[in-house]
Design an enzyme around this catalytic site. Structure first.
Site, PDB file in Angstrom:
ATOM      1  N   TYR A 118       0.859  -1.189   0.000  1.00  0.00           N
ATOM      2  CA  TYR A 118       0.000   0.000   0.000  1.00  0.00           C
ATOM      3  C   TYR A 118       0.892   1.235   0.000  1.00  0.00           C
ATOM      4  CZ  TYR A 118      -3.006   3.734   1.711  1.00  0.00           C
ATOM      5  OH  TYR A 118      -3.676   4.920   1.834  1.00  0.00           O
ATOM      6  N   GLU A 206      -3.396   7.632  -3.940  1.00  0.00           N
ATOM      7  CA  GLU A 206      -3.451   6.387  -3.185  1.00  0.00           C
ATOM      8  C   GLU A 206      -3.290   5.229  -4.155  1.00  0.00           C
ATOM      9  OE1 GLU A 206      -7.150   4.986  -1.285  1.00  0.00           O
ATOM     10  OE2 GLU A 206      -5.995   4.895   0.568  1.00  0.00           O
TER      11      GLU A 206
END
Ligand code: GDP
Ligand code: MN
Length: 396
Positions: A118, A206
């Site tokens: 991530y 993101e």
């Protein structure tokens, strides 16, 4: 302004961030064409078909599917285009899918398993600095990781004067447990990602997941990009990426009329000049036992035309049981605003909810008289509390 995955990836790629390559399609036939072209460029015959909507969790909702041949591509594109995709981030009705991204399959099996990480870049409001937030726990819900295993989320803050330093990018790669080629690739990835974030004037990047392939390439498989609206004037090409179908239609209409409008869940519509006064007015409504139905800042010029547009927009919300107009006449004179309200009201002719108007400032008393003598179902007030009491009364 939020972007679709394919648009976010275009921006990333233009700054040298490696991405999962793909082409966007609006029909199954286009999807097949896209897949054929991709196979020529990438050599892989497997593709993923990804719904393009402004919402995460598409995989969980059935909006990301693997196609092993062109028949699959056609069938899956046909299934996904036009569907109402429900994900953990959409409402129960879901979001209509107008287009899919046909992307190369990058999870090819090799001698080692692909790894998912991530990574996001965003402003840390507490310190006023940009930071890179990253984790070994990619591909899944990051909120859940933050809750259950917060020690697996790392943060790297960037000094605004120095920018991201190479040693910081190496630290990221190190904390992700990488070595050798993958380490170098990750360092490059992080440096390019940060460049892309600052140069595009974004407020959020993101990437979940960032993938390490079995042959040690690092690439962005997903991209959630939010651009700073206030900087769009210097990025005409990004401004053109706006997809109004993804936005609240009333908010779009308000924006086009130059009004600052945000839709909320309550029952009292507000029309205010100035964002600070709008916040105070929302407090006032709560105090009076109501809930604000919207935030609406009409700005400096509250003439009849503007007031009428604002009324129309507020009244599109069926939950509105009353409207509170709260305007401070500093630059604009209260009597002019009052005349604007009266004219707009008469012009519209069919307002069925009670309206409470509080005008304070230059010529407030003349304004009050004007409203009181108009013969309309509009109540006037000069003091804040007086207005609150009147709102309370019409709600109870
Ligand atoms: P999201 O669900 O909206 O976050 O969409 P993503 O783009 O992150 O895709 C969801 C999931 O689909 C990823 O976490 C991957 O596990 C999977 N996925 C994405 N691309 C590929 C691919 O090329 N091959 C395979 N096999 N799976 C993929
Ligand atoms: Mn994702």
């Amino acid at each position: 302004m939020n972007l679709h995955e394919y648009q976010g990836k275009e921006i990333l790629s233009s700054f040298g961030v490696r991405i999962q390559r793909g082409k966007v399609a609006t029909t199954p036939a286009e999807a097949v064409e896209a897949a054929k072209k991709l196979t020529e460029e990438t050599g892989t015959g497997w593709h993923v078909i990804k719904a393009q909507v402004h919402a995460g969790g598409r995989g969980k909702g059935g909006g990301v599917k693997l196609a092993k041949n062109l028949q699959d591509v056609e069938k899956l594109a046909d299934d996904i285009i036009g569907m109402n995709l429900v994900t953990p981030q959409t409402s129960a009705e879901g979001k209509k899918v107008h287009q899919v991204l046909v992307a190369e399959d990058v999870y090819y099996p090799g001698d080692s398993e692909p790894e998912e990480y991530y990574m996001s870049v965003l402003l840390n409001r507490a310190t006023g600095k940009n930071m890179i937030m990253y984790s070994t726990e990619g591909g899944m819900d990051i909120e859940e990781v933050a809750e259950k295993t917060p020690h697996l989320i790392f943060k790297e803050e960037v000094d605004p004067l120095l920018g991201l330093m190479p040693f910081q990018a190496r630290k990221v790669a190190f904390n992700l447990g990488l070595s050798g080629t993958a380490f170098k690739e990750m360092t490059k990835f992080v440096m390019a990602l940060y460049q892309a974030y600052t140069k595009s004037d974004s407020s959020l990047f993101e990437i979940n997941p960032v993938l390490k392939t079995s042959d040690d390439k690092i690439l962005a498989v997903d991209a959630k990009v939010s651009l700073d609206d206030n900087a769009l004037f210097r990025h005409k090409d990004y401004a053109a990426m706006r997809d109004k179908r993804e936005e609240n239609p009333v908010e779009v209409e308000a924006k086009e009329a130059g009004l600052n409008y945000v839709d909320l869940d309550g029952n009292v519509g507000c029309m205010v000049n100035g964002a600070g006064l709008a916040m105070a007015t929302m407090d006032l409504i709560k105090q009076a036992g109501g809930e604000p139905a919207n935030f609406l800042d009409v700005g400096g010029t509250a003439d009849a035309e503007r007031v009428e547009t604002a009324f129309k927009i507020i009244l599109k919300d069926p939950n509105v049981k009353a409207i509170l107009v709260n305007i401070f006449g500093g630059i604009v004179r209260c009597d002019r605003v009052a005349q604007g309200i009266v004219d707009a009201y008469k012009n519209m002719g069919n307002i069925e909810v009670p309206i409470i108007v509080r005008l304070q400032g230059t010529n407030a008393d003349i304004a009050k008289e004007l409203i009181d003598n108009s013969g309309l179902d509009v109540q006037s007030a000069i003091e804040f509390q007086e207005a609150a009491d009147k709102v309370h009364k019409v709600l109870s």
